[in-house]
Motif scaffolding. Structure first.
Motif, PDB file in Angstrom:
ATOM      1  N   PHE A 150       0.812  -1.213   0.000  1.00 37.97           N
ATOM      2  CA  PHE A 150       0.000   0.000   0.000  1.00 37.97           C
ATOM      3  C   PHE A 150       0.847   1.266   0.000  1.00 37.97           C
ATOM      4  CE2 PHE A 150      -2.831   3.204   1.878  1.00 37.97           C
ATOM      5  CZ  PHE A 150      -3.975   3.000   1.120  1.00 37.97           C
ATOM      6  N   ASN A 151       1.865   1.287   0.862  1.00 34.63           N
ATOM      7  CA  ASN A 151       2.702   2.492   0.955  1.00 34.63           C
ATOM      8  C   ASN A 151       3.498   2.736  -0.320  1.00 34.63           C
ATOM      9  OD1 ASN A 151       4.156   0.171   1.466  1.00 34.63           O
ATOM     10  ND2 ASN A 151       5.593   1.148   2.853  1.00 34.63           N
ATOM     11  N   ILE A 152       3.946   1.652  -0.966  1.00 32.35           N
ATOM     12  CA  ILE A 152       4.709   1.803  -2.212  1.00 32.35           C
ATOM     13  C   ILE A 152       3.813   2.343  -3.321  1.00 32.35           C
ATOM     14  CG2 ILE A 152       6.008   0.571  -3.991  1.00 32.35           C
ATOM     15  CD1 ILE A 152       6.927  -1.370  -1.817  1.00 32.35           C
ATOM     16  N   PHE A 153       2.611   1.764  -3.450  1.00 34.90           N
ATOM     17  CA  PHE A 153       1.674   2.236  -4.467  1.00 34.90           C
ATOM     18  C   PHE A 153       1.325   3.710  -4.247  1.00 34.90           C
ATOM     19  CE2 PHE A 153       0.761  -2.278  -5.280  1.00 34.90           C
ATOM     20  CZ  PHE A 153       0.721  -2.269  -6.671  1.00 34.90           C
ATOM     21  N   THR A 154       1.163   4.081  -2.978  1.00 35.16           N
ATOM     22  CA  THR A 154       0.823   5.469  -2.656  1.00 35.16           C
ATOM     23  C   THR A 154       1.905   6.424  -3.121  1.00 35.16           C
ATOM     24  OG1 THR A 154      -0.481   4.805  -0.738  1.00 35.16           O
ATOM     25  CG2 THR A 154       0.312   7.072  -0.783  1.00 35.16           C
ATOM     26  N   PHE A 155       3.149   6.106  -2.766  1.00 36.21           N
ATOM     27  CA  PHE A 155       4.240   7.017  -3.103  1.00 36.21           C
ATOM     28  C   PHE A 155       4.641   6.946  -4.573  1.00 36.21           C
ATOM     29  CE2 PHE A 155       4.558   6.980   1.495  1.00 36.21           C
ATOM     30  CZ  PHE A 155       4.800   8.321   1.753  1.00 36.21           C
ATOM     31  N   LEU A 156       4.082   5.986  -5.310  1.00 32.27           N
ATOM     32  CA  LEU A 156       4.239   5.984  -6.760  1.00 32.27           C
ATOM     33  C   LEU A 156       3.130   6.796  -7.428  1.00 32.27           C
ATOM     34  CD1 LEU A 156       5.215   2.262  -7.536  1.00 32.27           C
ATOM     35  CD2 LEU A 156       6.683   4.278  -7.718  1.00 32.27           C
ATOM     36  N   MET A 157       1.929   6.728  -6.867  1.00 34.97           N
ATOM     37  CA  MET A 157       0.789   7.421  -7.460  1.00 34.97           C
ATOM     38  C   MET A 157       0.841   8.920  -7.240  1.00 34.97           C
ATOM     39  SD  MET A 157      -0.835   5.261  -9.161  1.00 34.97           S
ATOM     40  CE  MET A 157      -2.176   6.344  -9.645  1.00 34.97           C
ATOM     41  N   VAL A 158       1.379   9.368  -6.119  1.00 27.29           N
ATOM     42  CA  VAL A 158       1.416  10.805  -5.826  1.00 27.29           C
ATOM     43  C   VAL A 158       2.217  11.575  -6.883  1.00 27.29           C
ATOM     44  CG1 VAL A 158       2.320  12.537  -4.212  1.00 27.29           C
ATOM     45  CG2 VAL A 158       0.914  10.652  -3.365  1.00 27.29           C
ATOM     46  N   PRO A 159       3.420  11.124  -7.280  1.00 25.20           N
ATOM     47  CA  PRO A 159       4.121  11.824  -8.370  1.00 25.20           C
ATOM     48  C   PRO A 159       3.330  11.809  -9.680  1.00 25.20           C
ATOM     49  CG  PRO A 159       5.634  10.396  -7.190  1.00 25.20           C
ATOM     50  CD  PRO A 159       4.266  10.072  -6.682  1.00 25.20           C
ATOM     51  N   PHE A 160       2.568  10.721  -9.919  1.00 26.92           N
ATOM     52  CA  PHE A 160       1.753  10.645 -11.130  1.00 26.92           C
ATOM     53  C   PHE A 160       0.629  11.674 -11.074  1.00 26.92           C
ATOM     54  CE2 PHE A 160      -2.112   8.877 -13.132  1.00 26.92           C
ATOM     55  CZ  PHE A 160      -1.701   8.915 -14.453  1.00 26.92           C
ATOM     56  N   TYR A 161      -0.084  11.757  -9.943  1.00 27.04           N
ATOM     57  CA  TYR A 161      -1.152  12.751  -9.796  1.00 27.04           C
ATOM     58  C   TYR A 161      -0.593  14.164  -9.929  1.00 27.04           C
ATOM     59  CZ  TYR A 161      -4.266   9.069  -8.045  1.00 27.04           C
ATOM     60  OH  TYR A 161      -5.031   7.939  -7.925  1.00 27.04           O
ATOM     61  N   ALA A 162       0.585  14.381  -9.344  1.00 24.90           N
ATOM     62  CA  ALA A 162       1.207  15.712  -9.425  1.00 24.90           C
ATOM     63  C   ALA A 162       1.558  16.056 -10.875  1.00 24.90           C
ATOM     64  CB  ALA A 162       2.461  15.755  -8.560  1.00 24.90           C
ATOM     65  N   LEU A 163       1.992  15.063 -11.641  1.00 23.61           N
ATOM     66  CA  LEU A 163       2.302  15.291 -13.052  1.00 23.61           C
ATOM     67  C   LEU A 163       1.036  15.678 -13.821  1.00 23.61           C
ATOM     68  CD1 LEU A 163       4.167  15.187 -15.528  1.00 23.61           C
ATOM     69  CD2 LEU A 163       3.713  12.726 -15.666  1.00 23.61           C
ATOM     70  N   VAL A 164      -0.069  14.971 -13.531  1.00 21.95           N
ATOM     71  CA  VAL A 164      -1.326  15.275 -14.225  1.00 21.95           C
ATOM     72  C   VAL A 164      -1.815  16.674 -13.865  1.00 21.95           C
ATOM     73  CG1 VAL A 164      -3.732  14.591 -14.565  1.00 21.95           C
ATOM     74  CG2 VAL A 164      -1.961  12.841 -14.382  1.00 21.95           C
ATOM     75  N   THR A 165      -1.791  17.025 -12.579  1.00 30.37           N
ATOM     76  CA  THR A 165      -2.233  18.369 -12.181  1.00 30.37           C
ATOM     77  C   THR A 165      -1.323  19.448 -12.769  1.00 30.37           C
ATOM     78  OG1 THR A 165      -0.991  18.198 -10.092  1.00 30.37           O
ATOM     79  CG2 THR A 165      -3.323  17.605 -10.032  1.00 30.37           C
ATOM     80  N   PHE A 166      -0.029  19.131 -12.889  1.00 30.19           N
ATOM     81  CA  PHE A 166       0.907  20.084 -13.507  1.00 30.19           C
ATOM     82  C   PHE A 166       0.557  20.286 -14.982  1.00 30.19           C
ATOM     83  CE2 PHE A 166       4.950  20.594 -15.926  1.00 30.19           C
ATOM     84  CZ  PHE A 166       5.231  21.889 -15.534  1.00 30.19           C
ATOM     85  N   LEU A 167       0.208  19.196 -15.682  1.00 27.46           N
ATOM     86  CA  LEU A 167      -0.171  19.295 -17.089  1.00 27.46           C
ATOM     87  C   LEU A 167      -1.502  20.022 -17.268  1.00 27.46           C
ATOM     88  CD1 LEU A 167       0.813  15.716 -18.328  1.00 27.46           C
ATOM     89  CD2 LEU A 167       2.050  17.849 -18.746  1.00 27.46           C
ATOM     90  N   VAL A 168      -2.397  19.872 -16.287  1.00 20.37           N
ATOM     91  CA  VAL A 168      -3.711  20.514 -16.367  1.00 20.37           C
ATOM     92  C   VAL A 168      -3.623  21.995 -16.030  1.00 20.37           C
ATOM     93  CG1 VAL A 168      -6.022  20.597 -15.344  1.00 20.37           C
ATOM     94  CG2 VAL A 168      -5.006  18.400 -15.927  1.00 20.37           C
ATOM     95  N   TYR A 169      -2.883  22.346 -14.950  1.00 21.85           N
ATOM     96  CA  TYR A 169      -2.892  23.726 -14.442  1.00 21.85           C
ATOM     97  C   TYR A 169      -1.619  24.519 -14.781  1.00 21.85           C
ATOM     98  CZ  TYR A 169      -7.052  22.582 -11.721  1.00 21.85           C
ATOM     99  OH  TYR A 169      -8.313  22.224 -11.339  1.00 21.85           O
ATOM    100  N   ARG A 170      -0.485  23.843 -14.724  1.00 15.81           N
ATOM    101  CA  ARG A 170       0.815  24.452 -15.030  1.00 15.81           C
ATOM    102  C   ARG A 170       1.083  25.725 -14.216  1.00 15.81           C
ATOM    103  NH1 ARG A 170       3.088  21.680 -19.126  1.00 15.81           N
ATOM    104  NH2 ARG A 170       4.671  23.271 -19.393  1.00 15.81           N
ATOM    105  N   LYS A 171       1.450  26.829 -14.869  1.00 13.25           N
ATOM    106  CA  LYS A 171       1.887  28.039 -14.172  1.00 13.25           C
ATOM    107  C   LYS A 171       0.760  28.603 -13.308  1.00 13.25           C
ATOM    108  CE  LYS A 171       5.242  29.291 -17.737  1.00 13.25           C
ATOM    109  NZ  LYS A 171       5.667  30.311 -18.714  1.00 13.25           N
ATOM    110  N   PRO A 172       1.152  29.302 -12.212  1.00 13.85           N
ATOM    111  CA  PRO A 172       2.494  29.746 -11.814  1.00 13.85           C
ATOM    112  C   PRO A 172       3.290  28.723 -11.007  1.00 13.85           C
ATOM    113  CG  PRO A 172       0.908  30.614 -10.270  1.00 13.85           C
ATOM    114  CD  PRO A 172       0.119  29.849 -11.301  1.00 13.85           C
ATOM    115  N   TYR A 173       2.737  27.520 -10.793  1.00 20.23           N
ATOM    116  CA  TYR A 173       3.410  26.529  -9.954  1.00 20.23           C
ATOM    117  C   TYR A 173       4.148  25.509 -10.812  1.00 20.23           C
ATOM    118  CZ  TYR A 173       0.195  28.601  -6.607  1.00 20.23           C
ATOM    119  OH  TYR A 173      -0.501  29.505  -5.844  1.00 20.23           O
TER     120      TYR A 173
END
Length: 268
Positions: A150-173
């Motif tokens: 569970f902990n491994i899957f969690t810490f793998l999924m968080v970077p993936f979710y962050a990548l998707v939100t970065f692609l969706v929202y991008r700047k200024p963050y």
């Protein structure tokens, strides 16, 4: 009077040392004092963990902006907050692993029933039954693996979710800042999943999946506040988020399919 930690001189009315910041303790240890300290440290509203939860629920954009701007001591660090939520969820789900798998299979059964209604009119009852059993068995294996790691899957999924939100929202963050925001949100989502899991065990299994709606709301509300967007713009962002996730899933499925074909080809 001197500080018992750094030995610098103290005024009698001081409650904290002006040199090292340590609390001035003049009373003897007692059960009452230990109890008060425990309740204040772990359950008091001045506790950083509870302050972090309260801020994420009431004004999530404030905690995200303040942490990104350098406010560190006021809140629990995002990755520590995520780790706490993950650890508590993992402990509870593993303690009631049978119930967890039962809940997972309940949704899988509903999905399979819908598929049967659409596509399996010409198949015999025995074939349909075998398909369902195979589906349940596969889903149980997948969920058991997720539960085990569970902990491994969690810490793998968080970077993936962050990548998707970065692609969706991008700047200024930038990506790293999106990673901080997502870590806070996922930590809170894991904590809310504990509540809905307990409610599902007590009342009705379907209640557990209300946490999915909570997760969607937390993401949309936080990013809407951060970017000061309208409701219509937020819905468009959600559709873009879903499209990107589906795109990634298709790519992963194609890669898996090609790897499977390659392994079969090499085995001949």
């Amino acid at each position: 009077m001197n500080c018992k930690n750094c030995h610098d001189p103290l005024q009698e009315e001081y409650k904290y040392c002006s040199s090292c910041g340590a609390q001035v303790v003049s009373e003897r240890i007692s059960i009452k004092r230990l109890t008060n300290n425990f309740l204040s440290e772990y359950f008091g509203w001045d506790n950083r963990f509870l302050i972090t939860i309260k801020a994420l629920l009431i004004k999530p954009e404030v905690i995200c902006k303040e942490y990104l701007d350098g406010v560190r001591r006021k809140y629990v660090a995002p990755f520590a907050f995520l780790a706490i939520g993950t650890a508590l969820a993992m402990l509870l789900f593993n303690e009631y692993s049978d119930k967890y798998l039962e809940l997972a299979n309940m949704v899988n059964n509903k999905q399979y029933e819908l598929i049967e209604e659409q596509f399996n009119h010409d198949e015999s009852e025995e074939v349909i039954k075998n398909h369902r059993l195979e589906s349940i068995e596969l889903n149980t294996k997948i969920q058991s693996t997720i539960l085990k790691y569970f902990n491994i899957f969690t810490f793998l999924m968080v970077p993936f979710y962050a990548l998707v939100t970065f692609l969706v929202y991008r700047k200024p963050y930038n990506y790293g800042e999106h990673l901080v925001i997502v870590s806070y949100l996922q930590g809170l989502i894991f904590l809310s999943s504990l509540l809905f899991f307990v409610l599902a065990l007590k009342f009705h299994p379907a209640l557990y999946y209300c946490n999915l709606l909570v997760a969607v709301f937390l993401y949309l509300n936080t990013y809407r506040r951060l970017y000061k967007e309208s409701f219509a713009r937020t819905i468009l962002r959600l559709l873009k988020f879903i499209a990107i996730v589906l795109g990634f899933l298709i790519v992963f499925m194609l890669i898996g399919f090609l790897v499977g074909l390659l392994s079969r080809f090499l085995s001949f």
